[in-house]
Design a protein around this motif. Structure first.
Motif, PDB file in Angstrom:
ATOM      1  N   ARG A   1       0.842  -1.191   0.000  1.00  0.00           N
ATOM      2  CA  ARG A   1       0.000   0.000   0.000  1.00  0.00           C
ATOM      3  C   ARG A   1       0.880   1.244   0.000  1.00  0.00           C
ATOM      4  N   LYS A   2       0.373   2.300  -0.574  1.00  0.00           N
ATOM      5  CA  LYS A   2       1.119   3.559  -0.579  1.00  0.00           C
ATOM      6  C   LYS A   2       1.463   3.962   0.852  1.00  0.00           C
ATOM      7  N   ASN A   3       2.680   4.470   1.016  1.00  0.00           N
ATOM      8  CA  ASN A   3       3.188   4.762   2.349  1.00  0.00           C
ATOM      9  C   ASN A   3       3.945   6.084   2.333  1.00  0.00           C
ATOM     10  N   PRO A   4       3.216   7.225   2.327  1.00  0.00           N
ATOM     11  CA  PRO A   4       3.910   8.514   2.242  1.00  0.00           C
ATOM     12  C   PRO A   4       4.678   8.881   3.505  1.00  0.00           C
ATOM     13  N   ASP A   5       4.376   8.241   4.644  1.00  0.00           N
ATOM     14  CA  ASP A   5       5.062   8.541   5.908  1.00  0.00           C
ATOM     15  C   ASP A   5       5.988   7.382   6.250  1.00  0.00           C
ATOM     16  N   PRO A   6       7.305   7.561   6.149  1.00  0.00           N
ATOM     17  CA  PRO A   6       8.243   6.452   6.383  1.00  0.00           C
ATOM     18  C   PRO A   6       8.269   5.961   7.820  1.00  0.00           C
ATOM     19  N   ASP A   7       7.654   6.685   8.758  1.00  0.00           N
ATOM     20  CA  ASP A   7       7.627   6.221  10.144  1.00  0.00           C
ATOM     21  C   ASP A   7       6.674   5.049  10.349  1.00  0.00           C
ATOM     22  N   TYR A   8       5.776   4.817   9.408  1.00  0.00           N
ATOM     23  CA  TYR A   8       4.800   3.738   9.554  1.00  0.00           C
ATOM     24  C   TYR A   8       5.250   2.503   8.765  1.00  0.00           C
ATOM     25  N   PRO A   9       5.054   1.290   9.338  1.00  0.00           N
ATOM     26  CA  PRO A   9       5.439   0.065   8.633  1.00  0.00           C
ATOM     27  C   PRO A   9       4.643  -0.112   7.343  1.00  0.00           C
ATOM     28  N   LEU A  10       5.249  -0.807   6.392  1.00  0.00           N
ATOM     29  CA  LEU A  10       4.561  -1.111   5.143  1.00  0.00           C
ATOM     30  C   LEU A  10       3.501  -2.178   5.363  1.00  0.00           C
ATOM     31  N   GLU A  11       2.439  -2.122   4.560  1.00  0.00           N
ATOM     32  CA  GLU A  11       1.342  -3.076   4.669  1.00  0.00           C
ATOM     33  C   GLU A  11       1.057  -3.692   3.305  1.00  0.00           C
ATOM     34  N   PRO A  12       0.594  -4.963   3.289  1.00  0.00           N
ATOM     35  CA  PRO A  12       0.233  -5.585   2.017  1.00  0.00           C
ATOM     36  C   PRO A  12      -0.907  -4.823   1.350  1.00  0.00           C
ATOM     37  N   PRO A  13      -0.984  -4.871   0.028  1.00  0.00           N
ATOM     38  CA  PRO A  13      -2.034  -4.146  -0.689  1.00  0.00           C
ATOM     39  C   PRO A  13      -3.364  -4.887  -0.642  1.00  0.00           C
ATOM     40  N   VAL A  14      -4.401  -4.197  -1.057  1.00  0.00           N
ATOM     41  CA  VAL A  14      -5.724  -4.807  -1.213  1.00  0.00           C
ATOM     42  C   VAL A  14      -5.878  -5.214  -2.667  1.00  0.00           C
ATOM     43  N   GLY A  15      -6.211  -6.484  -2.886  1.00  0.00           N
ATOM     44  CA  GLY A  15      -6.381  -6.983  -4.241  1.00  0.00           C
ATOM     45  C   GLY A  15      -7.801  -6.807  -4.737  1.00  0.00           C
TER      46      GLY A  15
ATOM     47  N   VAL B   1      19.718   7.591  12.656  1.00  0.00           N
ATOM     48  CA  VAL B   1      18.281   7.369  12.808  1.00  0.00           C
ATOM     49  C   VAL B   1      18.006   6.530  14.053  1.00  0.00           C
ATOM     50  N   ILE B   2      17.043   6.975  14.877  1.00  0.00           N
ATOM     51  CA  ILE B   2      16.623   6.220  16.055  1.00  0.00           C
ATOM     52  C   ILE B   2      15.452   5.332  15.660  1.00  0.00           C
ATOM     53  N   SER B   3      15.587   4.039  15.903  1.00  0.00           N
ATOM     54  CA  SER B   3      14.584   3.083  15.435  1.00  0.00           C
ATOM     55  C   SER B   3      13.465   2.881  16.456  1.00  0.00           C
ATOM     56  N   PRO B   4      12.303   2.353  16.015  1.00  0.00           N
ATOM     57  CA  PRO B   4      11.225   2.008  16.956  1.00  0.00           C
ATOM     58  C   PRO B   4      11.674   1.015  18.021  1.00  0.00           C
ATOM     59  N   TRP B   5      12.559   0.083  17.681  1.00  0.00           N
ATOM     60  CA  TRP B   5      13.059  -0.902  18.652  1.00  0.00           C
ATOM     61  C   TRP B   5      13.723  -0.191  19.828  1.00  0.00           C
ATOM     62  N   GLU B   6      14.536   0.812  19.518  1.00  0.00           N
ATOM     63  CA  GLU B   6      15.227   1.551  20.584  1.00  0.00           C
ATOM     64  C   GLU B   6      14.243   2.292  21.470  1.00  0.00           C
ATOM     65  N   ARG B   7      13.211   2.887  20.862  1.00  0.00           N
ATOM     66  CA  ARG B   7      12.216   3.606  21.670  1.00  0.00           C
ATOM     67  C   ARG B   7      11.383   2.646  22.507  1.00  0.00           C
ATOM     68  N   GLU B   8      11.117   1.458  21.935  1.00  0.00           N
ATOM     69  CA  GLU B   8      10.273   0.510  22.667  1.00  0.00           C
ATOM     70  C   GLU B   8      10.998  -0.112  23.856  1.00  0.00           C
ATOM     71  N   TYR B   9      12.266  -0.526  23.666  1.00  0.00           N
ATOM     72  CA  TYR B   9      12.936  -1.292  24.704  1.00  0.00           C
ATOM     73  C   TYR B   9      13.919  -0.502  25.552  1.00  0.00           C
ATOM     74  N   LEU B  10      14.328   0.653  25.092  1.00  0.00           N
ATOM     75  CA  LEU B  10      15.310   1.429  25.842  1.00  0.00           C
ATOM     76  C   LEU B  10      14.751   2.646  26.526  1.00  0.00           C
ATOM     77  N   LEU B  11      13.668   3.193  25.998  1.00  0.00           N
ATOM     78  CA  LEU B  11      13.128   4.454  26.486  1.00  0.00           C
ATOM     79  C   LEU B  11      12.933   4.468  28.006  1.00  0.00           C
TER      80      LEU B  11
END
Length: 477
Positions: A173-187, A464-474
């Motif tokens: 699916r279109k993903n204009p915001d790189p902070d959000y994970p990619l998702e499979p498209p709708v067929g 770049v600070i990743s989501p993993w770092e924010r989730e487990y280190l914050l």
């Protein structure tokens, strides 16, 4: 005069004059005179003069077709081939020196690649270009030239490689915001695509109209798709190409990537060649099938007269086993690439080989003796096709020239064993810089330039600070 250039002469009143064969060609002409007629016959207004950079991205210039056919001089700054994927530039060091003058490199159109751009609304053509210095000297560090250098090394020993790439990619699916994970498209069913669709015809049919456009765009450019399948990942497809000349096949992969992205855009979808775009889903590969032909006899050097395997076959695999880890940065060029190369996944993490064994790095598919080949399963789809093919063939050639012995073939699962490959980008770069045999074949200018680019890209990633770092280190450290 060749048949391609002949025209049927009128033999009487009302006789039809046959159109020259080159005007009917979907891809390629012989010279500028033919190019002029080819463009005029199609009403082409603009032409894109393109060339792959180190990432395999199309760089170049667009111009009116009449300017192109006037034999105008074309040039690009040398810095284009020293830029990182994010648009930055590496620091000097370890043999790399950024040119202070950023002088121009001359673009030389390869007219055998001339074709239309079928997704453009105005009549537009495209042509892939080589690069030389202004005085005509060859340039060592541009991707198409790197591959040409390897093919020349084979030719010096009376050999010609034949390759067939397979390219996997995801529709997302279109993903204009790189902070959000990619998702499979709708067929076409109206539901998001799930995983586990390997070789599913229903999975392919979910994207019938988009795939039709891929075929139509490809046919209009004279590009041939051998087969198309749905892979294991959610919305993951694979295109297989017919075997042939390495430059021609690298050109096709380069053009297919553009074509597939444009077809996806038309259907409000992204096509991505990231190695690991979606967490929990399989990565995307660019497998490369390889065989070597004797220039004098036209025979496959991997097969003896009696149909058995040759020493050259074993030495080629031996070279792959010994040198592919050092060349890994050309097969897995980004930080994301190493997320695909993990144990117990569909991608190999070893340097083993086996007969029809998809868990090994180097698979020998079932075939008749004349078709004996070695499939390199390590490259990811984010790799520059020119560089990946060049690196793979270089490793095999080193093995044949140095008579490298290969290990015994593996008949069991191998991708849960100890990892034989570098685990990250910097480790891969270090091995790459230290392999003198590879450096001699690929060229020192290319090795130092490419290594500098990869180091600079890693430093950008580290900002770049990743989501993993924010989730487990914050809140935990």
């Amino acid at each position: 005069m060749s048949a391609q250039k002949k025209e049927a002469r009128s033999t009487g009143r009302g006789a039809r004059v046959r159109t020259p064969a080159f005007l009917q060609s979907l891809r390629g002409v012989s010279d500028l005179k033919q190019a002029t007629a080819w463009l005029e016959s199609r009403g082409i207004e603009d032409i894109e003069c393109i060339t792959p950079d180190q990432a395999g991205v199309a760089r170049g210039k667009m111009m009116p077709s009449k300017k192109f056919t006037s034999n105008t001089s074309l040039a690009l700054p040398s810095a284009v081939f020293m830029a990182t994927i994010s648009g930055g530039y590496p620091e000097d060091g370890h043999g790399f020196v950024y040119p202070e003058d950023d002088g121009d490199l001359k673009l030389v159109p390869d007219l055998s690649t001339l074709s239309i751009v079928p997704w453009e609304s105005d009549p537009t053509a495209q042509v892939i270009c080589d690069l030389v210095h202004q005085d005509g000297r060859s340039i060592e560090f541009t991707p198409r030239n790197v591959l040409r250098r390897i093919l020349a090394a084979y030719a010096e020993h009376g050999l010609r490689p034949v390759v067939a790439p397979e390219i996997e990619f995801y529709l997302v699916r279109k993903n204009p915001d790189p902070d959000y994970p990619l998702e499979p498209p709708v067929g076409r069913s109206g539901r998001a695509i799930g995983g586990g669709q390997g070789y599913s015809i229903a999975g392919v049919n979910e994207f019938d109209e988009l795939i039709d456009d891929i075929y139509h765009f490809s046919e209009a450019q004279g590009l041939e798709i051998d087969t198309l399948i749905h892979e294991e990942g959610a919305g993951q497809l694979e295109i297989n190409l017919r075997h042939g000349d390495p430059i021609e096949l690298a050109d096709q992969v380069f053009m297919f990537k553009r074509t597939i992205r444009e077809a996806a855009f038309k259907h409000d979808t992204y096509a991505t060649f990231m190695a690991k775009p979606i967490q929990g889903q399989p990565g995307s590969a660019m497998h490369i099938h390889q065989s070597i032909v004797d220039l004098k006899t036209g025979n496959n050097v991997f097969t003896a007269i009696d149909g058995t395997e040759t020493e050259a076959f074993r030495h080629f695999i031996g070279g792959m086993q010994r040198h592919v880890p050092s060349a890994l940065v050309m097969f897995a060029p980004y930080v994301n690439s190493y997320r695909r190369l993990t144990q117990s996944a569909s991608a190999p993490v070893n340097t083993k080989w086996g007969y029809d064994n998809r868990t090994t790095a180097f698979r020998v598919p079932r075939s008749d003796p004349a078709g004996r080949r070695v499939e390199n399963r390590i490259p990811s789809s984010d790799a520059n096709p020119y560089l990946a093919i060049a690196a793979s063939l270089a490793c095999g050639l080193i093995g044949m020239l140095n008579k490298e012995h290969c290990d015994a073939p593996v008949g069991t699962s191998a991708n849960e064993d100890e990892i034989d490959l570098p685990r990250g980008l910097l480790e891969a770069v270090e091995l790459f810089e230290g392999d003198d045999a590879l450096r001699d074949l690929l060229g020192s200018d290319f090795v130092t330039t490419y290594a500098a680019i990869k180091k600079a890209e890693f430093e950008t990633f580290m900002e770049v600070i990743s989501p993993w770092e924010r989730e487990y280190l914050l809140l935990n450290v």
